[in-house]
Write a protein that holds these residues in place. Sequence first.
Motif, PDB file in Angstrom:
ATOM      1  N   MET A   1       0.940  -1.075   0.012  1.00 50.54           N
ATOM      2  CA  MET A   1      -0.069   0.044  -0.118  1.00 50.54           C
ATOM      3  C   MET A   1       0.967   1.261  -0.008  1.00 50.54           C
ATOM      4  SD  MET A   1      -3.045  -1.157  -0.005  1.00 50.54           S
ATOM      5  CE  MET A   1      -3.907   0.513   0.511  1.00 50.54           C
ATOM      6  N   LYS A   2       0.389   2.303  -0.820  1.00 52.61           N
ATOM      7  CA  LYS A   2       0.951   3.798  -0.637  1.00 52.61           C
ATOM      8  C   LYS A   2       0.043   4.496  -0.387  1.00 52.61           C
ATOM      9  CE  LYS A   2       4.580   6.402  -2.923  1.00 52.61           C
ATOM     10  NZ  LYS A   2       5.278   6.496  -4.229  1.00 52.61           N
ATOM     11  N   VAL A 106      -5.927  -3.080   4.985  1.00 47.85           N
ATOM     12  CA  VAL A 106      -5.791  -4.066   3.864  1.00 47.85           C
ATOM     13  C   VAL A 106      -5.010  -5.094   4.178  1.00 47.85           C
ATOM     14  CG1 VAL A 106      -5.114  -4.477   1.248  1.00 47.85           C
ATOM     15  CG2 VAL A 106      -6.345  -2.415   2.129  1.00 47.85           C
ATOM     16  N   LEU A 107      -5.307  -6.364   4.188  1.00 49.39           N
ATOM     17  CA  LEU A 107      -4.646  -7.634   4.152  1.00 49.39           C
ATOM     18  C   LEU A 107      -4.721  -8.615   3.243  1.00 49.39           C
ATOM     19  CD1 LEU A 107      -3.219  -9.566   6.294  1.00 49.39           C
ATOM     20  CD2 LEU A 107      -5.499 -10.280   7.160  1.00 49.39           C
ATOM     21  N   GLU A 108      -3.396  -8.754   2.603  1.00 48.38           N
ATOM     22  CA  GLU A 108      -3.419  -9.328   1.441  1.00 48.38           C
ATOM     23  C   GLU A 108      -4.440  -8.898   0.255  1.00 48.38           C
ATOM     24  OE1 GLU A 108      -3.886 -13.707   2.622  1.00 48.38           O
ATOM     25  OE2 GLU A 108      -1.930 -13.552   3.400  1.00 48.38           O
ATOM     26  N   ASP A 109      -5.406  -9.757  -0.007  1.00 47.11           N
ATOM     27  CA  ASP A 109      -6.306  -9.056  -1.190  1.00 47.11           C
ATOM     28  C   ASP A 109      -7.685  -8.791  -0.632  1.00 47.11           C
ATOM     29  OD1 ASP A 109      -4.574  -9.752  -3.073  1.00 47.11           O
ATOM     30  OD2 ASP A 109      -4.985 -11.889  -3.200  1.00 47.11           O
ATOM     31  N   SER A 110      -7.713  -8.424   0.477  1.00 45.20           N
ATOM     32  CA  SER A 110      -8.904  -8.055   1.313  1.00 45.20           C
ATOM     33  C   SER A 110      -8.883  -6.702   1.802  1.00 45.20           C
ATOM     34  CB  SER A 110      -9.283  -8.968   2.264  1.00 45.20           C
ATOM     35  OG  SER A 110      -9.814 -10.196   1.791  1.00 45.20           O
ATOM     36  N   LEU A 111     -10.008  -5.855   1.493  1.00 39.34           N
ATOM     37  CA  LEU A 111     -10.059  -4.557   2.376  1.00 39.34           C
ATOM     38  C   LEU A 111     -11.188  -4.762   3.637  1.00 39.34           C
ATOM     39  CD1 LEU A 111      -9.925  -1.336   2.356  1.00 39.34           C
ATOM     40  CD2 LEU A 111     -11.698  -1.462   0.424  1.00 39.34           C
ATOM     41  N   TYR A 112     -10.797  -4.386   4.474  1.00 37.87           N
ATOM     42  CA  TYR A 112     -11.738  -4.532   6.001  1.00 37.87           C
ATOM     43  C   TYR A 112     -11.815  -3.026   6.062  1.00 37.87           C
ATOM     44  CZ  TYR A 112      -9.900  -9.200   6.157  1.00 37.87           C
ATOM     45  OH  TYR A 112      -9.801 -10.554   5.867  1.00 37.87           O
ATOM     46  N   GLY A 183      -3.451  -2.115  -7.922  1.00 36.35           N
ATOM     47  CA  GLY A 183      -3.979  -0.803  -8.864  1.00 36.35           C
ATOM     48  C   GLY A 183      -5.133  -0.320  -8.111  1.00 36.35           C
ATOM     49  N   ASP A 184      -5.857  -0.911  -7.262  1.00 42.34           N
ATOM     50  CA  ASP A 184      -7.192  -0.299  -6.448  1.00 42.34           C
ATOM     51  C   ASP A 184      -6.794   0.592  -5.622  1.00 42.34           C
ATOM     52  OD1 ASP A 184      -8.589  -2.129  -8.223  1.00 42.34           O
ATOM     53  OD2 ASP A 184      -9.191  -3.297  -6.458  1.00 42.34           O
ATOM     54  N   ARG A 185      -7.763   1.763  -5.755  1.00 41.30           N
ATOM     55  CA  ARG A 185      -7.418   2.675  -4.514  1.00 41.30           C
ATOM     56  C   ARG A 185      -8.671   2.772  -3.700  1.00 41.30           C
ATOM     57  NH1 ARG A 185      -5.363   7.810  -7.903  1.00 41.30           N
ATOM     58  NH2 ARG A 185      -6.567   6.845  -9.470  1.00 41.30           N
ATOM     59  N   VAL A 236      -5.792   9.141   0.658  1.00 42.91           N
ATOM     60  CA  VAL A 236      -5.952   8.403  -0.595  1.00 42.91           C
ATOM     61  C   VAL A 236      -4.870   7.259  -0.290  1.00 42.91           C
ATOM     62  CG1 VAL A 236      -5.838   8.193  -3.211  1.00 42.91           C
ATOM     63  CG2 VAL A 236      -6.813  10.446  -1.918  1.00 42.91           C
ATOM     64  N   ALA A 237      -5.358   5.905  -0.639  1.00 43.97           N
ATOM     65  CA  ALA A 237      -4.123   4.815  -0.726  1.00 43.97           C
ATOM     66  C   ALA A 237      -4.468   4.043  -1.601  1.00 43.97           C
ATOM     67  CB  ALA A 237      -4.428   4.104   0.691  1.00 43.97           C
ATOM     68  N   LYS A 238      -3.225   3.355  -2.342  1.00 42.54           N
ATOM     69  CA  LYS A 238      -3.365   2.610  -3.177  1.00 42.54           C
ATOM     70  C   LYS A 238      -2.777   1.409  -3.063  1.00 42.54           C
ATOM     71  CE  LYS A 238      -1.781   2.635  -8.368  1.00 42.54           C
ATOM     72  NZ  LYS A 238      -1.029   3.117  -9.442  1.00 42.54           N
ATOM     73  N   LYS A 239      -3.193  -0.007  -3.683  1.00 49.29           N
ATOM     74  CA  LYS A 239      -2.491  -1.245  -3.552  1.00 49.29           C
ATOM     75  C   LYS A 239      -1.466  -1.165  -4.590  1.00 49.29           C
ATOM     76  CE  LYS A 239      -3.619  -5.991  -2.285  1.00 49.29           C
ATOM     77  NZ  LYS A 239      -2.442  -6.497  -3.007  1.00 49.29           N
TER      78      LYS A 239
END
Length: 243
Positions: A1-2, A106-112, A183-185, A236-239
Motif C-alpha cells: 500500500m502507498k 488491507v490484508l493480502e487481497d481483502s479490504l476491511y 492498482g485499486d485505490r 488516498v491509498a493505493k494497493k
Amino acid sequence: MKSYGMTHIGQRRSVNQDYIFYTDEPIGNLPNLYIVADGMGGHKAGDRASSFAVEKFIEIVKNDEAQQPFYLMKKVLSMVNHELVLLSRERPEFEGMGTTFVAASVLEDSLYVMNIGDSRLYKMENHLTQVTKDHSLVEELVRSGQLTKEEARVHPQKNLITKALGVEEGIEPDFFQLEMKAGDRILLCSDGLTNMVEDKNLEKILVSLSDSRKAAEKMIEQANEKGGLDNIAVIVAKKEEER
C-alpha cells in the motif's frame, strides 16, 4: 500500500475538528491502517473527541493480540467508545462531544472497513463506488425512498448524524469486506469534502491523478474553491503491484 493524507481547516471554521491517521506499515497485528474522524460538539469538545478517539484506537491496537481484523477493530472501537463516554461525563467542557470514525486496513487481497457516522470510504477500481453508508437522517430518507441522492445533497438537515462515537455506550459500527487488487485505490474522507465536491468530480480527480498526494491536494483545493464550509479530511491509498 502507498498512501497520503491531509486535513484543512476550510474557509469558514476557526478550529479543525477533523483528525486523520495513516500508515502503510504494520501497526500491532494490522498490516496497515487508515482512519478519518470528524469531531462534533463545541470547539474544545469536537477537536478533543476526534483526536482522542484516533490516538486511543492506535494505542490499543499496538498492544492487542487479536489477529482477525474485524474482531480486533470492533473490540478496540468499543473500548475507545467507552473511554470517550467517560471523558464526556467527567469533564463539563466535553459534555455532548462525539465523533465520526471510518477506518480501513488491507490484508493480502481483502479490504476491511469499519465506520460510524457520515465520514466515508470509497473504492476506486474502474469507477468510484461509495462503500460505507452514512449514519445520517437524510441517508435514512434516501434508503426509504423519501429523498433522492440529489435532494439529500441540499437538504437543510444533511449534517444531522444518527450515530456517533462517544455519544452512548454500546454503539455498533458497520463493517464491509471487499476484494482489493493491485492498482485499486481507496478514499477516506470527512463530509467537508463530500458536501462540497460531487462523487463524479472525485472520480475525475482519481482518474487524472495517479499520485495519492496530488489527488488528495486537488480534492482539498476543489472543496475550498466550492466554499470550504467545513473542515476537510482526505486519505488516498493505493494497493501497489507485488514485487
